[in-house]
Design a protein around this motif. Structure first.
Motif, short mmCIF file in Angstrom:
data_model
loop_
_atom_site.label_atom_id
_atom_site.label_comp_id
_atom_site.label_asym_id
_atom_site.label_seq_id
_atom_site.Cartn_x
_atom_site.Cartn_y
_atom_site.Cartn_z
N PRO A 1 24.00 50.09 -6.93
CA PRO A 1 23.40 49.03 -7.12
C PRO A 1 22.20 48.92 -8.23
CG PRO A 1 23.33 50.08 -4.76
CD PRO A 1 23.92 51.05 -5.80
N ILE A 2 22.02 47.73 -8.57
CA ILE A 2 21.08 47.51 -9.75
C ILE A 2 19.91 47.16 -8.98
CG2 ILE A 2 22.73 46.87 -11.59
CD1 ILE A 2 22.31 44.07 -10.75
N LEU B 1 21.72 39.03 -3.80
CA LEU B 1 21.65 40.38 -2.82
C LEU B 1 22.74 40.85 -2.02
CD1 LEU B 1 18.08 39.94 -1.70
CD2 LEU B 1 18.59 41.75 -3.16
N GLU B 2 23.46 40.04 -1.62
CA GLU B 2 24.75 40.16 -0.90
C GLU B 2 25.88 40.72 -1.77
OE1 GLU B 2 26.29 37.91 2.33
OE2 GLU B 2 25.20 36.35 1.43
N LEU B 3 25.61 40.27 -3.16
CA LEU B 3 26.74 40.86 -4.04
C LEU B 3 26.43 42.15 -4.70
CD1 LEU B 3 27.44 37.47 -6.28
CD2 LEU B 3 29.24 38.55 -4.53
N VAL B 4 24.89 42.52 -4.77
CA VAL B 4 24.64 43.76 -5.47
C VAL B 4 24.58 44.73 -4.31
CG1 VAL B 4 22.48 44.93 -5.93
CG2 VAL B 4 22.90 42.76 -6.85
N ILE B 5 24.73 44.38 -3.00
CA ILE B 5 24.89 45.77 -2.09
C ILE B 5 26.29 46.09 -2.19
CG2 ILE B 5 22.79 45.16 -0.54
CD1 ILE B 5 24.70 43.79 1.31
N LYS B 6 27.43 45.43 -2.45
CA LYS B 6 28.61 45.87 -2.77
C LYS B 6 28.88 46.67 -3.87
CE LYS B 6 30.26 41.65 -0.43
NZ LYS B 6 31.00 42.03 0.76
N MET C 1 19.80 31.01 -4.48
CA MET C 1 20.64 31.99 -5.33
C MET C 1 20.31 33.48 -4.79
SD MET C 1 22.76 30.74 -7.53
CE MET C 1 23.08 29.70 -5.91
N ALA C 2 19.00 33.68 -4.25
CA ALA C 2 18.64 35.15 -3.95
C ALA C 2 19.40 35.53 -2.83
CB ALA C 2 17.17 34.98 -3.44
N GLY C 3 19.92 35.14 -1.89
CA GLY C 3 20.68 35.70 -1.14
C GLY C 3 22.04 36.07 -1.57
N LEU C 4 22.48 35.42 -2.28
CA LEU C 4 23.85 35.53 -2.78
C LEU C 4 23.88 36.85 -3.79
CD1 LEU C 4 26.98 34.70 -2.96
CD2 LEU C 4 26.14 32.79 -4.48
N VAL D 1 16.61 44.58 -8.25
CA VAL D 1 16.74 43.03 -7.85
C VAL D 1 15.30 42.87 -7.74
CG1 VAL D 1 17.35 40.96 -7.01
CG2 VAL D 1 19.08 42.80 -7.53
N ILE E 1 28.94 31.29 -7.23
CA ILE E 1 29.48 32.93 -7.06
C ILE E 1 29.71 33.51 -8.36
CG2 ILE E 1 31.17 34.27 -6.13
CD1 ILE E 1 31.41 32.74 -3.68
#
Lengths: 241, 241
Positions: free
Chosen positions: A100-101, A91-96, A86-89, A103, A57
């Motif tokens: 958004p940047i 994306l999950e962080l970016v949508i918060k 790492m891809a899912g993590l 990816v 994280i």
């Protein structure tokens, strides 16, 4: 731009052209220390942020911050970043984020695929992937999936099969699988695939020496038609030859 | 030596360094016409044997004969040659020879992995691959696997989902899956991945327009936690964020 790059297993040979291109374009590369070591000579003199195990994280947050500051950043992952990676993590962080940047996930060859090629052709019929790590999936769910996969005679690829913290998960999984598959079902172990010390081992469920299995191993359990010939693990596709 | 080379989906970007190296080393390249077209400009002036669809056995026999005559031969396959591809067939034929030849399988990025990267990160938890082609696996077995995979909430990757000869297999498969997964489960379609016209489509089981699906499509059906955000299909790994 934030690239999430699957390096494939091992060294450069199993990396895609697109993956290397991303590493070259990136201004900063972020990853787990071991993977950074594997690619360091490929990317030249570049800013590198490496972090230890179990800091996923933090590593992803750091990469996102750097990308937010306008840098081209590549987060690297062994194998494919989208398979338990790492891809899912990211994306999950970016949508918060409020803003958004962008990816882009760059696929790689995952361990099961490379392991299968080392062992022969075990994945020629329907197969599934199950991680035996219960850090984030309840063990009951893992057991349910083992029952389902074995009962329908899937070829089964076990990720994270055995570690110091989970020494008995593999044995427990094989006990479940043996309720449906016979003890002489072929098992292939692919260790350290793509590295100099890579090793393929062919055995059966009943003869498997679990102490050969560690976190660098992917375990491939055949279906009822899988056989070994000429040192190769083969699951027939079903052609009449 | 006979190499069985997975080219990855689409064009050169998703090919591994090792795969291109094999193509360059080979004296003769054997493959299905469409794939040969994709790589022709990479390999230069080299003997090429291309054959049409559904001529897998002839193609493999031809490649083996050429290798027996002492040539370095590469048989090429889209995606990964070991996933419903040529690798198993080659190995099955080679073990029947009186004097076996040496075969090396070179892994590639398979369609599900590349499709997942295009769509986001749908394969972050346990997943399986099921081919809906009943040319070589009885439909009853395919149905059994669909029941098993859906009941244990695997993410499901459907290969060969729909063709002119099997226009209703996808609908039949989704009916089975819906006995366990709700109609609003996320479905991702990844079409022509790695080619210029590649296209990702996100929908749900109940809203899926099956006519969008053809043989160049891989269909990824989420688990009960899979969601869409910011145009990405995400299956959470389970991190507490």
């Amino acid at each position: 731009m934030l690239y999430v790059v699957g390096l494939g297993p091992g060294e450069k040979e199993k990396m895609s052209f697109e993956a290397l291109e991303c590493l070259k374009q990136a201004e900063i590369i972020v990853g787990y220390t071991t993977y950074i070591r594997l690619i360091k000579e490929l990317v030249g003199d570049k800013e590198i942020v490496s972090t230890g195990m179990k800091q996923e994280i933090d590593r992803c947050k750091k990469a996102i911050e750097l990308a937010q500051s306008g840098k081209e950043v590549a987060v690297v992952s062994s194998g494919d970043a989208g398979v338990y990676g790492m891809a899912g993590l990211i994306l999950e962080l970016v949508i918060k984020l409020e803003e958004p940047i962008e990816v882009k996930v760059i696929p790689g060859i995952t361990a099961s695929i490379a392991g299968a090629a080392l062992l022969g052709a075990p994945l020629m019929n329907d197969f599934c992937h199950i991680s035996l790590s219960d850090l984030m999936t309840p063990w009951e769910m893992i057991e349910k999936r083992l029952h389902a996969a074995a009962s329908a005679d899937f070829v089964i690829c076990l990720y994270n099969p055995r570690s110091k913290g989970r020494p008995k998960h593999l044995v427990k999984a094989l006990e479940i699988i043996q309720q449906y598959k016979s003890g002489d079902t072929i098992v292939g172990l692919a260790k350290d695939v793509g590295r100099k010390k890579e090793l393929g081992i062919l055995t059966t469920i009943q003869d498997l020496d679990e102490t050969l299995v560690d976190m660098t191993t992917v375990v491939l359990i055949g279906n009822k038609e899988t056989y070994v010939s000429n040192g190769q693990m083969i699951t027939p596709r079903g052609y009449q030859l």
